[in-house]
Design a protein around this motif. Structure first.
Motif, short mmCIF file in Angstrom:
data_model
loop_
_atom_site.label_atom_id
_atom_site.label_comp_id
_atom_site.label_asym_id
_atom_site.label_seq_id
_atom_site.Cartn_x
_atom_site.Cartn_y
_atom_site.Cartn_z
N HIS A 100 1.49 5.17 -2.46
CA HIS A 100 0.91 6.05 -3.48
C HIS A 100 1.98 6.78 -4.25
CE1 HIS A 100 -3.23 5.25 -2.53
NE2 HIS A 100 -2.88 5.25 -1.25
N HIS B 1 0.85 -1.20 0.00
CA HIS B 1 0.00 0.00 0.00
C HIS B 1 0.89 1.25 0.00
CE1 HIS B 1 -4.02 1.88 1.53
NE2 HIS B 1 -3.34 2.73 0.78
N HIS C 178 -6.14 -0.52 6.03
CA HIS C 178 -6.42 0.36 7.18
C HIS C 178 -7.12 -0.42 8.29
CE1 HIS C 178 -5.31 3.46 4.39
NE2 HIS C 178 -6.41 3.41 3.71
N ASP D 24 1.00 2.67 3.47
CA ASP D 24 0.18 3.72 2.85
C ASP D 24 1.00 5.01 2.72
OD1 ASP D 24 -1.96 5.08 1.72
OD2 ASP D 24 -2.98 5.42 3.63
N LYS E 120 -9.12 -1.19 -6.49
CA LYS E 120 -9.17 -0.46 -5.22
C LYS E 120 -10.45 0.35 -5.15
CE LYS E 120 -7.56 1.48 -1.37
NZ LYS E 120 -6.51 2.50 -1.33
#
Ligand SMILES: [Zn+2]
Length: 382
Positions: free
Chosen positions: A64, A62, A215, A275, A159
């Motif tokens: 970005h 995870h 999460h 993340d 996603k």
């Protein structure tokens, strides 16, 4: 002769169960030998890991990436690979309308081994001002299916983010559209479930073996714990069905108290991911190594925490045995850590502080047999 020898270190590999002194010989980007007593003279290059711990290159399911297009993107090589992560999964930065650029300008040209989940919203995660699913027309399964089929070698799932400020009241239809697209191409769904317009029970009810809930230890509404602090029955049922529970720390999605209560009741995350994005790279996330270290203070043995950043995510990505292991024949992706003892301060997404005794600090990273210095972020050690 080897191209590179990583010698004199402690080799810690949950995939093979190895934990002890060993030298690693690398040839043609693959691990050619793991044993004690490989002489430095047997290699064209020698990386001295004395006093350091050598692990499989970390895998982060995870992150970005997509700087300049989304408001989240970090740089694959400078920010992710250099922090000791050799393989990463971009979790929905791009959708059907924006994926071609993510591939051409980042996936295809980065040293980081990079895969992606396609956002069911065709815009991906463009802008803070408007949530990507507030208008359900963005969630077109037909477009998503076409892009998945065109990029099957790098798109590993769909996603969907369901939080109200991202999906408004559309969480239910958005999730069902994600499910439809994923089923049509035989890929899993990763759900970002918190603070949605629908209940966790309904969200998990759409998920099956191989799907991911990221999460998972967030502290917002719609979490894994009920009002009394007990793990919801629907969560246990999802675990039993084979749904993967992923950490996805993020800026707002990792709560020490939720983690402590859930872990005490035996809800064990399958994968530890960061993340990582621009809004948390300067804290509280910093990098995956820091997230990994937080699980040491939560009571994990280093090998058990490391397993969730190596061998388990390798299986999630369909690359078991190829990455996430130091077995002979695997890709020569390694992270070399200094495990620093002493009282380290860590912070969760809600600003709660905890002190830990150990911290994994990346010092070197080897990707496909090529070594480079790692960048250690986080609060200063010592
Ligand atoms: Zn994310």
């Amino acid at each position: 002769m080897y191209d590179l020898i990583v010698g004199n270190g402690r080799v810690l590999d949950p995939a093979t169960g190895r934990d002890g002194p060993a030298d690693i010989g690398i040839t043609d980007g693959r691990i050619a030998a793991v044993s004690d007593g490989i002489a430095p003279a047997q290699g064209d290059a020698f990386l001295d890991a004395a006093g350091l711990t050598v692990t499989p290159g970390l895998i982060d399911v995870h992150v970005h990436i997509y700087e300049g297009v989304t408001h989240y993107g970090v740089f694959p090589d400078e920010d992710v690979l250099a922090s000791g992560v050799t393989t990463a999964l971009d979790a929905g930065s791009a959708g059907a309308a924006t994926f071609a650029g993510l591939r051409r300008y980042l996936i295809d040209v980065s040293d980081l081994r990079l895969f992606a989940l396609l956002n069911i919203s065709a815009m991906g995660m463009l802008d803070e001002a408007v949530g990507e699913l507030e208008d359900i027309r963005w969630a077109d399964p037909t477009r998503a299916i076409a892009v998945c089929e065109q990029h099957r070698d790098v798109i590993l799932g769909i996603k969907v983010r369901l939080t109200r400020n991202l999906a408004g009241e559309n969480a239910g239809p958005a999730l069902r559209n994600a499910r439809e697209a994923a089923d049509a191409v035989g890929l899993p769904v990763m759900v970002h479930p918190q603070a949605a317009a629908i209940l966790l029970e309904e969200i998990l009810g759409e998920l099956k073996a191989g799907d991911l809930v990221t999460h998972c230890f967030h502290g917002m509404a719609g979490g894994v714990l009920d009002g009394a602090g007990n793990v919801h029955r629907c969560v246990r049922e999802a675990v039993d069905r084979g749904v993967t529970f992923d950490i996805g720390h993020g800026k707002g999605s990792f709560d020490f108290e939720v983690a402590e209560r859930a872990l005490a009741q035996g809800l064990i995350p399958d994968t530890i991911s960061s993340d990582l994005h621009v809004h948390n790279i300067n804290g509280p996330v910093f990098d995956l190594a820091t997230t990994l270290s937080k699980f040491l203070l939560l009571g994990y043995e280093p090998a058990e925490a490391l397993r969730r950043c190596t061998v388990t995510p390798a299986a999630v990505l369909g690359m078991a045995g190829e990455i996430g292991t130091l077995a002979v024949g695997a890709h020569a992706d390694l992270t070399v850590f200094e495990i620093v003892e002493g009282g380290h301060q860590f912070e969760d997404s809600g600003g709660r502080q905890r002190t830990g005794d150990l911290r994994f600090v990346p010092r070197q990273v080897v990707k496909a047999g090529r070594a480079m210095a790692a960048v250690a972020r986080g609060y200063p050690t010592g």
